[in-house]
Scaffold this motif. Structure first.
Motif, PDB file in Angstrom:
ATOM      1  N   LEU A   1       0.885  -1.083   0.032  1.00  0.00           N
ATOM      2  CA  LEU A   1       0.008   0.012   0.104  1.00  0.00           C
ATOM      3  C   LEU A   1       0.881   1.298   0.035  1.00  0.00           C
ATOM      4  N   TYR A   2       2.076   1.340   0.806  1.00  0.00           N
ATOM      5  CA  TYR A   2       2.666   2.567   0.975  1.00  0.00           C
ATOM      6  C   TYR A   2       4.334   2.184   0.779  1.00  0.00           C
ATOM      7  N   PRO A   3       4.631   1.728  -0.360  1.00  0.00           N
ATOM      8  CA  PRO A   3       6.145   1.568  -0.536  1.00  0.00           C
ATOM      9  C   PRO A   3       7.063   2.533  -0.490  1.00  0.00           C
ATOM     10  N   ASP A   4       6.399   3.703  -0.816  1.00  0.00           N
ATOM     11  CA  ASP A   4       7.516   4.987  -0.846  1.00  0.00           C
ATOM     12  C   ASP A   4       7.749   5.469   0.560  1.00  0.00           C
ATOM     13  N   ASN A   5       7.016   4.837   1.741  1.00  0.00           N
ATOM     14  CA  ASN A   5       7.355   5.249   3.038  1.00  0.00           C
ATOM     15  C   ASN A   5       8.454   4.271   3.540  1.00  0.00           C
ATOM     16  N   LEU A   6       8.674   3.152   3.052  1.00  0.00           N
ATOM     17  CA  LEU A   6       9.754   2.219   3.358  1.00  0.00           C
ATOM     18  C   LEU A   6      11.180   2.476   3.120  1.00  0.00           C
ATOM     19  N   ARG A   7      12.138   2.315   4.102  1.00  0.00           N
ATOM     20  CA  ARG A   7      13.590   2.439   3.855  1.00  0.00           C
ATOM     21  C   ARG A   7      14.195   1.250   4.052  1.00  0.00           C
ATOM     22  N   GLY A   8      13.312   0.124   4.775  1.00  0.00           N
ATOM     23  CA  GLY A   8      13.682  -1.095   4.947  1.00  0.00           C
ATOM     24  C   GLY A   8      12.374  -1.969   5.510  1.00  0.00           C
ATOM     25  N   LEU A   9      12.592  -3.146   5.145  1.00  0.00           N
ATOM     26  CA  LEU A   9      11.556  -4.002   5.811  1.00  0.00           C
ATOM     27  C   LEU A   9      12.067  -5.313   6.639  1.00  0.00           C
ATOM     28  N   VAL A  10      11.824  -5.579   7.767  1.00  0.00           N
ATOM     29  CA  VAL A  10      12.318  -6.758   8.658  1.00  0.00           C
ATOM     30  C   VAL A  10      11.126  -7.594   8.754  1.00  0.00           C
ATOM     31  N   LEU A  11      11.534  -9.090   8.335  1.00  0.00           N
ATOM     32  CA  LEU A  11      10.315  -9.888   8.530  1.00  0.00           C
ATOM     33  C   LEU A  11      10.762 -10.856   9.623  1.00  0.00           C
ATOM     34  N   PHE A  12      10.299 -10.707  10.629  1.00  0.00           N
ATOM     35  CA  PHE A  12      10.998 -11.355  12.024  1.00  0.00           C
ATOM     36  C   PHE A  12       9.966 -12.560  12.202  1.00  0.00           C
ATOM     37  N   HIS A  13      10.503 -13.615  12.021  1.00  0.00           N
ATOM     38  CA  HIS A  13       9.746 -14.999  12.212  1.00  0.00           C
ATOM     39  C   HIS A  13       8.464 -14.570  11.587  1.00  0.00           C
ATOM     40  N   SER A  14       8.385 -14.431  10.057  1.00  0.00           N
ATOM     41  CA  SER A  14       7.211 -14.192   9.322  1.00  0.00           C
ATOM     42  C   SER A  14       7.584 -14.576   8.082  1.00  0.00           C
ATOM     43  N   SER A  15       6.391 -14.359   7.239  1.00  0.00           N
ATOM     44  CA  SER A  15       6.305 -14.987   5.787  1.00  0.00           C
ATOM     45  C   SER A  15       5.746 -14.196   4.953  1.00  0.00           C
ATOM     46  N   SER A  16       5.891 -14.251   3.473  1.00  0.00           N
ATOM     47  CA  SER A  16       5.096 -13.581   2.616  1.00  0.00           C
ATOM     48  C   SER A  16       4.183 -14.673   2.001  1.00  0.00           C
ATOM     49  N   TYR A  17       4.241 -16.033   2.512  1.00  0.00           N
ATOM     50  CA  TYR A  17       3.350 -16.866   1.957  1.00  0.00           C
ATOM     51  C   TYR A  17       1.785 -16.691   2.450  1.00  0.00           C
ATOM     52  N   LYS A  18       0.841 -16.981   1.578  1.00  0.00           N
ATOM     53  CA  LYS A  18      -0.432 -17.134   2.226  1.00  0.00           C
ATOM     54  C   LYS A  18      -0.556 -18.418   3.053  1.00  0.00           C
ATOM     55  N   ASP A  19      -1.935 -18.642   3.673  1.00  0.00           N
ATOM     56  CA  ASP A  19      -1.924 -19.625   4.455  1.00  0.00           C
ATOM     57  C   ASP A  19      -2.573 -20.831   3.760  1.00  0.00           C
ATOM     58  N   SER A  20      -2.010 -22.272   3.772  1.00  0.00           N
ATOM     59  CA  SER A  20      -2.316 -23.295   3.111  1.00  0.00           C
ATOM     60  C   SER A  20      -3.668 -23.621   3.205  1.00  0.00           C
ATOM     61  N   ASP A  21      -4.459 -24.662   2.665  1.00  0.00           N
ATOM     62  CA  ASP A  21      -5.753 -24.909   3.008  1.00  0.00           C
ATOM     63  C   ASP A  21      -5.454 -25.704   4.512  1.00  0.00           C
ATOM     64  N   GLU A  22      -4.575 -26.507   4.858  1.00  0.00           N
ATOM     65  CA  GLU A  22      -4.630 -27.000   6.086  1.00  0.00           C
ATOM     66  C   GLU A  22      -4.475 -26.067   7.382  1.00  0.00           C
ATOM     67  N   LYS A  23      -3.676 -24.780   7.005  1.00  0.00           N
ATOM     68  CA  LYS A  23      -3.528 -23.790   7.863  1.00  0.00           C
ATOM     69  C   LYS A  23      -4.824 -23.031   8.127  1.00  0.00           C
ATOM     70  N   LYS A  24      -5.546 -22.955   6.973  1.00  0.00           N
ATOM     71  CA  LYS A  24      -6.838 -22.187   7.200  1.00  0.00           C
ATOM     72  C   LYS A  24      -7.697 -22.951   7.978  1.00  0.00           C
ATOM     73  N   ALA A  25      -7.685 -24.433   7.856  1.00  0.00           N
ATOM     74  CA  ALA A  25      -8.635 -24.999   8.657  1.00  0.00           C
ATOM     75  C   ALA A  25      -8.171 -25.214  10.159  1.00  0.00           C
ATOM     76  N   ASP A  26      -6.736 -24.967  10.441  1.00  0.00           N
ATOM     77  CA  ASP A  26      -6.188 -24.838  11.885  1.00  0.00           C
ATOM     78  C   ASP A  26      -6.640 -23.509  12.321  1.00  0.00           C
ATOM     79  N   ARG A  27      -6.683 -22.579  11.585  1.00  0.00           N
ATOM     80  CA  ARG A  27      -7.349 -21.265  12.123  1.00  0.00           C
ATOM     81  C   ARG A  27      -8.760 -21.275  12.417  1.00  0.00           C
ATOM     82  N   GLU A  28      -9.658 -22.056  11.645  1.00  0.00           N
ATOM     83  CA  GLU A  28     -10.830 -22.055  11.943  1.00  0.00           C
ATOM     84  C   GLU A  28     -11.169 -23.003  13.488  1.00  0.00           C
TER      85      GLU A  28
END
Length: 265
Positions: free
Chosen positions: A106-133
């Motif tokens: 949404l706001y790429p121009d505001n970023l000087r850097g990005l840290v993914l701290f124990h995180s992921s760019s992947y969406k939930d798998s079907d199995e993970k979605k069921a786990d969330r439910e």
């Protein structure tokens, strides 16, 4: 300093300490800005550090029954606009990383850097979605039981000295906030493409003992950004800022200094 901003008529809490270039800390699920207290105290010796309670967490008010990652990203952006800060590094822990990636879209121009701290760019798998439910159903019926079980798996060692403190921090989180965030995480889209087109450096931090994310399955996404760094923590689970504080603190300080030295296009 603790302050409050307004986003969609909801009061949003943030902390603001230190001086200089700004780093924004975005907590994970089911946390709030208190998890960063010791970490930000040291980080603020080098930078201005802002930590934010996402909607429904800590002392921030809930906004709806589904808190999407985009909604949370807009909330972060509004807090930073409130503080009159335009360019900064965003550090997202777990769910906070999902929020960071939505922010980057949404706001790429505001970023000087990005840290993914124990995180992921992947969406939930079907199995993970069921786990969330299943999690949503448990939260609605047994909120305290859910929080106790969930927080236990965040640490490599089950009796980690920080677990008691974390449980105290999250104890009052409402079922409504937990469900709203879980719905948002389940519905989030894949954002690996955001990493591919990132015009800023990206730092990935993973724990080799993480019970939430298998670090080996996370590695392919680290190839996506043009400018990236990867830190693998040998003896840490999902809470590197507790379990490997000095190593992660030094990595972020080094990364931030490099980001802020880079020429802005």
């Amino acid at each position: 300093m603790i302050g409050f901003a307004t986003f969609k008529n909801a009061r949003i809490r943030y902390s603001d300490e230190g001086k200089g270039r700004a780093i924004v800390l975005v907590h994970g699920f089911p946390e709030n800005l208190q998890i960063w207290e010791e970490f930000s105290a040291d980080l603020s010796k080098h930078f201005r550090v802002i930590a934010i309670d996402l909607p429904g967490f800590g002392e921030s008010e809930s906004i709806g029954y589904v808190h999407s990652m985009e909604l949370m990203a807009q909330c972060v952006h509004e807090v930073m606009r409130h503080l009159n800060l335009r360019r900064y590094i965003l550090v997202g822990h777990s769910m906070g990383g999902y929020v960071g990636l939505a922010f980057a879209e949404l706001y790429p121009d505001n970023l000087r850097g990005l840290v993914l701290f124990h995180s992921s760019s992947y969406k939930d798998s079907d199995e993970k979605k069921a786990d969330r439910e299943r999690s949503i159903e448990t939260i609605k019926k047994h909120r305290k039981t859910f929080l106790k079980a969930f927080t236990a798996k965040l640490f490599w060692k089950e009796r980690d000295k920080h677990l008691k403190r974390l449980r105290k921090i999250v104890a009052d989180t409402s079922a409504r906030a937990l469900v709203a965030a879980t719905e948002g995480m389940r519905n989030r889209k894949d954002r690996e493409i955001i990493l591919q087109f990132a015009q800023y450096p990206v730092l990935f931090i993973y724990g080799k003992k993480d019970k939430v994310f298998n670090w080996e399955t996370m590695l392919p996404q680290t190839e996506a950004p043009k400018d990236k760094e990867v830190v693998l923590l040998e003896d840490a689970g999902h809470m590197g800022f507790y379990e490997a504080k000095e190593e992660t603190l030094n990595a972020i300080i080094k990364f931030a200094n490099r980001c802020f030295r880079m020429k802005v296009e």
